[in-house]
Design a protein around this motif. Structure first.
Motif, PDB file in Angstrom:
ATOM      1  N   ASP A 140       0.713  -1.110   0.067  1.00 43.82           N
ATOM      2  CA  ASP A 140      -0.076   0.165   0.231  1.00 43.82           C
ATOM      3  C   ASP A 140       0.973   1.215  -0.082  1.00 43.82           C
ATOM      4  O   ASP A 140       0.697   2.375   0.579  1.00 43.82           O
ATOM      5  CB  ASP A 140      -1.029  -0.192   1.441  1.00 43.82           C
ATOM      6  N   GLY A 141       1.956   1.338  -0.634  1.00 46.82           N
ATOM      7  CA  GLY A 141       2.879   2.606  -0.733  1.00 46.82           C
ATOM      8  C   GLY A 141       3.725   2.630   0.357  1.00 46.82           C
ATOM      9  O   GLY A 141       4.093   3.729   0.618  1.00 46.82           O
ATOM     10  N   TYR A 142       3.863   1.626   1.084  1.00 48.83           N
ATOM     11  CA  TYR A 142       4.513   1.650   2.690  1.00 48.83           C
ATOM     12  C   TYR A 142       5.495   0.758   2.628  1.00 48.83           C
ATOM     13  O   TYR A 142       5.269  -0.399   2.032  1.00 48.83           O
ATOM     14  CB  TYR A 142       3.576   1.658   3.862  1.00 48.83           C
ATOM     15  N   ALA A 143       6.742   1.125   3.282  1.00 48.94           N
ATOM     16  CA  ALA A 143       7.684  -0.242   3.688  1.00 48.94           C
ATOM     17  C   ALA A 143       7.545  -0.529   5.054  1.00 48.94           C
ATOM     18  O   ALA A 143       7.577   0.210   5.706  1.00 48.94           O
ATOM     19  CB  ALA A 143       9.001   0.377   3.176  1.00 48.94           C
ATOM     20  N   GLU A 144       6.994  -1.792   5.223  1.00 48.54           N
ATOM     21  CA  GLU A 144       6.912  -2.318   6.778  1.00 48.54           C
ATOM     22  C   GLU A 144       8.268  -2.952   6.813  1.00 48.54           C
ATOM     23  O   GLU A 144       8.890  -3.682   6.335  1.00 48.54           O
ATOM     24  CB  GLU A 144       5.940  -3.249   6.639  1.00 48.54           C
ATOM     25  N   VAL A 145       9.068  -2.452   8.083  1.00 45.90           N
ATOM     26  CA  VAL A 145      10.432  -3.012   8.102  1.00 45.90           C
ATOM     27  C   VAL A 145      10.318  -3.613   9.774  1.00 45.90           C
ATOM     28  O   VAL A 145      10.040  -2.822  10.703  1.00 45.90           O
ATOM     29  CB  VAL A 145      11.284  -1.680   8.354  1.00 45.90           C
ATOM     30  N   ILE A 146      10.665  -4.990   9.608  1.00 49.28           N
ATOM     31  CA  ILE A 146      10.179  -5.820  10.983  1.00 49.28           C
ATOM     32  C   ILE A 146      11.757  -6.392  11.211  1.00 49.28           C
ATOM     33  O   ILE A 146      12.162  -7.085  10.567  1.00 49.28           O
ATOM     34  CB  ILE A 146       9.173  -6.558  10.875  1.00 49.28           C
ATOM     35  N   ALA A 147      12.160  -6.194  12.395  1.00 48.43           N
ATOM     36  CA  ALA A 147      13.390  -6.845  13.075  1.00 48.43           C
ATOM     37  C   ALA A 147      13.257  -7.373  14.485  1.00 48.43           C
ATOM     38  O   ALA A 147      13.413  -6.369  15.381  1.00 48.43           O
ATOM     39  CB  ALA A 147      14.676  -5.934  12.450  1.00 48.43           C
ATOM     40  N   SER A 148      13.253  -8.485  14.413  1.00 51.91           N
ATOM     41  CA  SER A 148      13.179  -8.879  15.906  1.00 51.91           C
ATOM     42  C   SER A 148      14.532  -8.734  16.613  1.00 51.91           C
ATOM     43  O   SER A 148      14.355  -8.129  17.984  1.00 51.91           O
ATOM     44  CB  SER A 148      12.664 -10.656  16.276  1.00 51.91           C
ATOM     45  N   ARG A 149      15.523  -8.699  16.057  1.00 53.90           N
ATOM     46  CA  ARG A 149      16.464  -8.302  16.573  1.00 53.90           C
ATOM     47  C   ARG A 149      17.457  -7.740  15.384  1.00 53.90           C
ATOM     48  O   ARG A 149      17.448  -8.194  14.319  1.00 53.90           O
ATOM     49  CB  ARG A 149      17.352  -9.464  17.315  1.00 53.90           C
ATOM     50  N   LEU A 150      18.164  -6.958  15.781  1.00 54.41           N
ATOM     51  CA  LEU A 150      19.330  -6.356  14.778  1.00 54.41           C
ATOM     52  C   LEU A 150      20.798  -6.740  14.998  1.00 54.41           C
ATOM     53  O   LEU A 150      21.046  -6.830  16.245  1.00 54.41           O
ATOM     54  CB  LEU A 150      19.393  -4.772  14.878  1.00 54.41           C
TER      55      LEU A 150
END
Ligand code: EPZ
Length: 417
Positions: A140-150
């Motif tokens: 939908d024109g968005y970037a979902e950025v998910i990181a349980s750990r970096l």
């Protein structure tokens, strides 16, 4: 909508003090999201883009005040989204991505969409987040950025990206392990961000070089910082002195970050002299034509290209201006042509046949640095220049007409219904 009315032909005289750098303040404001507590930023310029970033931080849950110093209380973040209406206003809003992923482990960032000067995608930012362990979902024109750990990673940027480097640094600051960024941006604003992050407790080496090493730490703390002076504003005022044949003194000039631009200006006949009051800049009787190719720092800054093109329009001879960073950063040229400039464009190259003079005309600003270019042209032109849509210039230059008037320019802002 406001416009400027400029009666040109008056050599600038006097002293002007250079403000804090917009392009350092913006990533540093975003970095306050990394640590709860109250951060205090000094020498932050009063600009529309700064207000937009303040709005973004408040949207995310921060308390922001800007009276003299800019204070950000980032105790509670109750939102993880950079919404389209803010990102479309200012592309630099994407700078909240790294800090949000670092602090909340997730972020929903609107894709910036197009911009006047080019497509300006954020694919390299997202690639850096993936390298650090994030999953990216475009929806939908968005970037979902998910990181349980970096986790620390080796990040190589195929193309030098200033805000991409900033986002990677901010996320890596609290990742588990060590991150090495190669082909990193070397811009002074990256050095200033690293100084702020270090004062928050980050462990960063190599900022200012093309290889930055960040050793992740568990937690950062709030900090105070004084923002570096704005090299692009300083370069713009140098060109203002040059284009009007003026003689001005600039206070707080970061000359160490302007070596390439100053070398090109000296080749065109501009003289620089360090004095006890600051840097004296004297424009020559006649300007020599000089070729310029933009490049990442320490090359010739793309953010000074439009201003330098206006200068070459009144030089004597032919100069070739090559823009290598953005694909559409010549929008000032048709407007300069309305003022009598003789410039032919072929792709990223503009051939400027210096006419020795310009003539005032009604013109329209299209983006921040193009509007600065038109103001400079108006200062030099014979007769009156009216510049429409000057909200663009308010994004990056504080009270520009007041400060130019203090240098003897005949410029006024009028509101137009
Ligand atoms: C920063 O923009 C500046 N903005 C710009 O200043 C400046 O012109 C630019 O750097 C170049 O110096 C701020 O710092 C807030 P980039 P940024 O990422 O970081 C491509 C001004 O006038 N690219 O270094 O957005 C991109 O399209 C503004 O104050 C990708 O392809 O620029 C461009 O061609 C205008 N993918 C090139 O890299 C990406 O993911 C350099 O862009 C990122 C960038």
């Amino acid at each position: 909508m406001d416009r400027f009315i400029i009666n040109g032909g008056r050599p600038l005289q006097g002293t002007v003090s250079i403000s804090g750098a917009k392009n350092a303040a913006l990533p540093i404001m975003a970095a306050t999201l990394l640590a709860p507590g109250t951060h205090r930023l000094n020498n932050v310029p009063a600009l529309r883009d700064i207000d937009t970033m303040a709005q973004m931080l408040e949207h995310l849950g921060c308390k922001v005040s800007h009276n003299g110093a800019l204070e950000v209380c980032a105790n509670h973040l109750n939102f993880d989204e950079a919404p389209y209406d803010l990102v479309k206003t200012m592309r630099a809003s994407v700078l909240v991505m790294g800090p949000l992923v670092a602090r909340l482990r997730h972020a929903r960032i609107s894709l910036p969409g197009g911009c006047a000067i080019g497509a300006r995608p954020i694919n390299l930012h997202l690639k850096a987040m993936e390298a650090l362990g994030a999953d990216i979902h475009l929806k939908d024109g968005y970037a979902e950025v998910i990181a349980s750990r970096l986790k620390g990673a080796d990040i190589h940027f195929d193309v030098v990206t200033v805000t991409g480097t900033a986002n990677a640094m901010m996320a890596a600051a609290v990742a588990d392990g060590t991150t090495t960024i190669t082909n990193a941006a070397r811009e002074p604003e990256i050095i200033d961000l690293a100084l702020f992050l270090s004062s928050m407790g980050a462990d960063i080496e190599g900022a200012g070089s093309d290889r930055i090493v960040i050793r992740g730490v568990p937690q950062l703390k709030p900090a105070e910082h004084t923002v570096v002076a704005d090299r692009i504003e300083a370069g713009t005022f140098m060109i203002a002195a040059a284009i009007t044949g003026g003689d001005i003194v600039l206070e707080n000039v970061p000359t160490e970050f302007l070596q390439t631009a100053m070398a090109r200006l000296e080749e065109s006949g501009v003289r620089f002299e360090s004095t006890s009051r600051g840097l004296r800049v004297t424009g020559p009787e006649a300007l020599a034509s000089v070729d310029v190719t933009t490049a990442p720092h320490p090359g010739f800054a793309t953010d000074l290209q439009a201003q330098f093109t206006a200068l070459m329009a009144i030089a004597e001879g032919t100069s070739v201006i090559t823009e290598t960073i953005f694909e559409n950063r010549f929008m000032h040229i048709p407007e300069l042509a309305r003022m009598g400039a003789d410039i032919s464009v072929d792709g990223g190259t503009a051939v400027v046949k210096g006419m020795g003079k310009l003539t005032g005309a009604p013109v329209m600003a299209t983006d921040l640095r193009a509007s600065a270019s038109l103001v400079l042209a108006g200062l030099a032109a014979e007769g009156t220049t009216e510049i429409d849509r000057i909200y663009h210039i308010d994004r990056g230059y504080e009270r520009i007409e007041e400060r130019l008037r203090a240098l003897g320019a005949d410029i006024e802002r009028v509101s137009v219904e």
